[in-house]
Design an enzyme around this catalytic site. Structure first.
Site: not given
Ligand code: GDP
Ligand code: MN
Length: 382
Positions: A101, A190
């Site tokens: 991530y 993101e």
């Protein structure tokens, strides 16, 4: 403004962040030909402005073009958390070895962009933050200094990424993500998951990209990505007319001038037992045309049973507002009860104009509290 995955990935690609090849499709037949063109297995991904598509069944693997067509047929039209799927992104399938991530967002309390990286990607990041906060590495960038490549190396090192090839690729991606974030005036970029393929290649498999609305005027190439079909039609109308409009779910339409007064009006309507259907902020000007536009937006909301106009005239002149209300009544058929409270600059002239007009659905009140009470009563009676 939130961008779809395929739009965010297109921006990633422009900034040199590796993504998989893909094509957009709006019908099962298009999905089939996209899969044929891409060759080999593909992933069919619902394009909606909501997360958790995988869990909701909006992301499916297809081995063949025929399967891609069948899967697209299932996904198109699906409802994912209140968003109907009108488009699917057909992407060449990846062989995933690991899911990480990576994000950059604006940390308002630190007044600096904040990078976050963890090797525990793929799942909800909130879950990771709660379960193993130490696994989520954070690093601020001083916007006046800008990004420095040691920061990417620090992130990668602290996240415990030991493979040299991964370290090199991710460090480069971190730098490019910073360029994308600043270059697009984003609030959030993101990548979840940032994958490592079985061949050791690092790629962005998903994208969540939010651009600052206040910067769109100088980013026309990004502003044009806005999908008018996906947004609320009234919000689209309001934007077109330059009216600040927020949808709520009660019965009283609220109009005020200035953010502070408008928010207080919403509170007062709630305080006297009503529920605001929406609110509009006329801003500081409040000329007649602005009032017409705002009334048009507010009264198109079918939930509105009564309108409460709360104006405190400072720069805004109450007689101008009154003229706007009367002009709106001439231009549109408005049967809804409208309660008007005018105070401040030229309030008496304004009230005089409204009284002279003698419209049966127009009510004037002298105070905010009485105005709110009257509007709530009228909404309940309607
Ligand atoms: P989200 O559920 O909306 O966050 O959508 P994502 O694009 O993040 O996809 C969710 C999950 O689907 C990923 O974490 C992957 O595990 C899986 N997935 C997506 N694309 C591929 C792919 O090309 N290959 C494989 N094997 N899995 C994929
Ligand atoms: Mn995701």
């Amino acid at each position: 403004m939130d961008l779809y995955e395929f739009q965010g990935k297109e921006l990633f690609r422009r900034f040199g962040i590796p993504v998989s090849d893909g094509q957009l499709a709006t019908s099962p037949a298009e999905a089939r030909s996209a899969a044929l063109e891409l060759g080999g297995p593909v992933v069919v991904k619902a394009q909606v402005l909501a997360g958790g598509r995988g869990k909701a069944g909006g992301i499916k693997l297809a081995e063949t073009p025929a399967e891609a067509e069948a899967v697209a047929h299932q996904i198109l039209g699906m409802d994912i958390r209140g968003h109907t799927v009108h488009k699917v992104w057909i992407e060449r399938a990846s062989d995933i070895a690991r899911e990480y991530y990576l994000s950059i967002t604006l940390d308002r309390s630190a007044k600096q962009p904040l990078f976050m990286l963890t090797t525990e990607g793929g799942v909800d990041i909130e879950e990771v933050a709660a379960r193993s906060p130490d696994a989520l590495v954070r690093l601020h960038v001083d916007p006046l200094v800008g990004y420095r490549s040691w920061q990417g190396r620090r992130l990668v090192h602290d996240a415990g990424i030991s493979d040299v090839g991964e370290q090199r690729q991710i460090t480069a991606i971190v730098g490019k993500l910073y360029e994308a974030f600043v270059g697009c005036e984003a609030m959030l970029c993101e990548i979840n998951p940032l994958i490592v393929t079985t061949e050791g290649e690092v790629r962005a498999l998903d994208s969540k990209f939010t651009v600052d609305d206040n910067a769109l005027f100088r980013r026309p190439e990004i502003a044009e990505l806005r999908d008018l079909a996906a947004s609320d039609p009234l919000e689209a109308l309001a934007r077109e007319k330059g009216v600040t409009y927020v949808k709520l779910d009660g019965e009283v339409g609220v109009l005020g001038n200035g953010a502070g007064l408008t928010m207080s009006t919403v509170d007062v309507v709630t305080f006297v037992g009503g529920r605001p259907a929406n609110f509009c902020d006329l801003g500081g000007g409040g000329d007649a045309q602005g009032v017409v536009d705002a009334l048009e937006v507010i009264t198109r909301d079918p939930q509105v049973r009564a309108v409460f106009f709360n104006i405190f005239g400072g720069i805004t002149r109450c007689d101008e507002v009154a003229r706007g209300i009367l002009q709106a009544l001439e231009q549109m058929r408005l049967d809804l009860p409208i309660v008007v409270r005018l105070d401040g600059t030229h309030a008496e002239e304004g009230r005089g104009l409204l009284e002279q007009a003698d419209a049966s659905n127009l009510f004037t009140e002298a105070t905010m509290l009485d105005g709110a009470r009257r509007a709530v009563e009228l909404a309940e009676a309607a």
